[in-house]
Scaffold this active site. Structure first.
Site, PDB file in Angstrom:
ATOM      1  N   GLU A   1       0.839  -1.253   0.032  1.00 20.43           N
ATOM      2  CA  GLU A   1       0.290   0.061   0.067  1.00 20.43           C
ATOM      3  C   GLU A   1       1.127   1.433  -0.154  1.00 20.43           C
ATOM      4  OE1 GLU A   1      -2.729  -0.139   3.007  1.00 20.43           O
ATOM      5  OE2 GLU A   1      -3.988  -1.564   2.677  1.00 20.43           O
TER       6      GLU A   1
ATOM      7  N   CYS B   1      -3.573   2.067   7.996  1.00 23.81           N
ATOM      8  CA  CYS B   1      -2.760   1.221   7.179  1.00 23.81           C
ATOM      9  C   CYS B   1      -2.948   0.287   6.914  1.00 23.81           C
ATOM     10  CB  CYS B   1      -1.373   1.718   8.028  1.00 23.81           C
ATOM     11  SG  CYS B   1      -1.199   3.632   8.076  1.00 23.81           S
TER      12      CYS B   1
ATOM     13  N   SER C   1      10.144   7.054   9.854  1.00 23.20           N
ATOM     14  CA  SER C   1       9.554   6.826  11.140  1.00 23.20           C
ATOM     15  C   SER C   1      10.149   5.391  11.414  1.00 23.20           C
ATOM     16  CB  SER C   1       7.209   6.354  10.922  1.00 23.20           C
ATOM     17  OG  SER C   1       7.570   6.386  11.806  1.00 23.20           O
TER      18      SER C   1
ATOM     19  N   CYS D   1       5.153  -6.411   8.031  1.00 23.49           N
ATOM     20  CA  CYS D   1       6.141  -5.911   9.117  1.00 23.49           C
ATOM     21  C   CYS D   1       6.423  -7.359  10.040  1.00 23.49           C
ATOM     22  CB  CYS D   1       5.682  -5.072   9.216  1.00 23.49           C
ATOM     23  SG  CYS D   1       6.518  -4.328  11.430  1.00 23.49           S
TER      24      CYS D   1
ATOM     25  N   HIS E   1       4.035   6.670  21.582  1.00 25.76           N
ATOM     26  CA  HIS E   1       3.427   5.541  22.063  1.00 25.76           C
ATOM     27  C   HIS E   1       2.999   5.209  23.423  1.00 25.76           C
ATOM     28  CE1 HIS E   1       2.436   5.096  18.045  1.00 25.76           C
ATOM     29  NE2 HIS E   1       3.223   4.180  17.148  1.00 25.76           N
TER      30      HIS E   1
END
Ligand code: SAH
Length: 349
Positions: free
Chosen positions: A97, A338, A196, A117, A221
């Protein structure tokens, strides 16, 4: 396509390497310059289009050095703001994507760096099927080349924030950055690129040494290690203190402000105490915090923090003189976190 074959992937090669290749084929050095320009400036997809190269040479090139090209498999266009979500098919049949976004300061593309990932962040859709393979530099470039062609619009900003952990594909990432900023290629300003990472500390130090003036974004986070470990497996390897120290080193070496990403999930990491602890961690560090209400993923049960609570969290950080923004929502009508376009495509098959 195996990673050991990378040296025959001509679109991933630096100008010097193409020069070497041309020499080995017994051609004149200026052919290398022509080749590079065809690949990266005019961005043709076949040797047939390289009309100023001898036909025999083109034939040999096409046999030995196939050109990596991505195929547009799907594209969702937002009626609200023109955001486009692309699904591209790679030559081995895998899909990835990419996202095109229009901002007042220019057009931006968010690219993937891997197929899937391996990092396993609990709230993320991209990691659900694990990592299938790294992307080659050419495949990262192609996401931008094809989108620029499809939209007919110049792209000025790149964020490496799509599927994948860029620092888990370090060599191809650096190659990609050097190629996309090449003045004989797309010639994107290095200052307009953001990478990132979930915080792979040794790579953050290595990246600082490249002296690339790229903006580094770090997915934090959480305000303490205990919470971070619940959200991100990488936190078992590196403490927040180590991540912050590596981010400070990046700032010291490059002079570039680091961005910290903080996905707010209701009841997980969004308390007053979290805001206070986060303020403490980032005190006196010239950085930027990007708050992102977590995007719900079907397979996971995280819920986004309410808007009022998000504003409160922001306010608390600002009171501690921390530079903070709430991520503007783009393409909300084609939204979904995503990795979900890819996932639904794979599920359909
Ligand atoms: N692996 C890199 C880059 C890809 S993810 C990294 O971890 O930074 C890009 C950003 O989106 C990261 O900050 C990631 O944590 C965040 N993200 C992933 N899934 C999300 C979701 N469901 N909601 C909000 N942010 C998410």
């Amino acid at each position: 396509m195996a990673e050991e074959n990378i040296n025959t992937d001509i679109k991933s090669l630096f100008p010097d390497e193409i020069k070497e290749l041309v020499k080995e084929m017994g051609e004149k050095p200026f052919r290398a310059v022509q080749l590079f320009e065809w690949l990266h400036q005019r961005r043709v997809t076949s040797y047939e289009d390289m009309t100023n190269l001898p036909a025999v040479f083109r034939q040999r090139l096409s046999e030995q050095y196939p050109i990596t090209v991505l195929r547009k498999a799907d594209c969702l266009i937002s009626k609200k703001d023109g955001t486009r979500k692309y699904l591209f098919e790679l030559q081995d049949g895998n899909v990835i994507e990419s996202v095109f976004m229009k901002y007042h300061h220019g057009n931006s593309v968010c690219i993937s760096s891997q197929v899937g990932c391996a990092m396993g962040c609990r709230f993320c859709a991209s990691t659900i099927g694990g990592k299938l393979r790294n992307l080659k530099a050419s495949e990262m470039l192609e996401q931008i080349y094809r989108i620029q062609e499809d939209t007919g619009e110049r792209i000025s900003n790149i964020v490496v924030m799509g599927t994948g952990e860029p620092f888990d594909n370090y060599e191809q990432l650096i190659r990609f950055i050097r190629l996309v900023t090449n003045e004989k290629g797309l010639n994107i300003s290095v200052r307009n690129i953001t990478v990132s990472t979930c915080g792979i500390v040794p790579k953050m130090y290595e990246f600082a040494k490249e002296k690339l003036a790229v903006t580094l974004a770090v997915s934090l986070h959480a305000s303490n290690d205990e919470t971070r470990k619940k959200l991100m497996p990488i936190a078992n390897k590196y403490t927040i203190a180590e991540v912050i120290a590596a981010a400070k080193n990046y700032y010291d070496v490059t002079g570039r402000r680091v961005t910290f990403e903080y996905a707010l999930a209701a009841g997980e990491n969004d308390s007053d105490n979290d805001a206070a602890q986060l303020s403490k961690i980032l005190r006196n560090f010239p950085c930027h915090v990007n708050l992102i209400p977590v995007n719900p993923v079907d397979e996971r049960d995280f819920k986004p923090t309410h808007h009022e609570e998000t504003l409160k969290f922001q306010n608390k950080l600002e009171k501690n003189r921390i530079n903070v923004t709430i991520r503007r929502e783009m393409g909300s009508d084609i939204n979904g976190a995503c990795g979900q376009l890819r996932k639904s495509y794979i599920d359909r098959k």
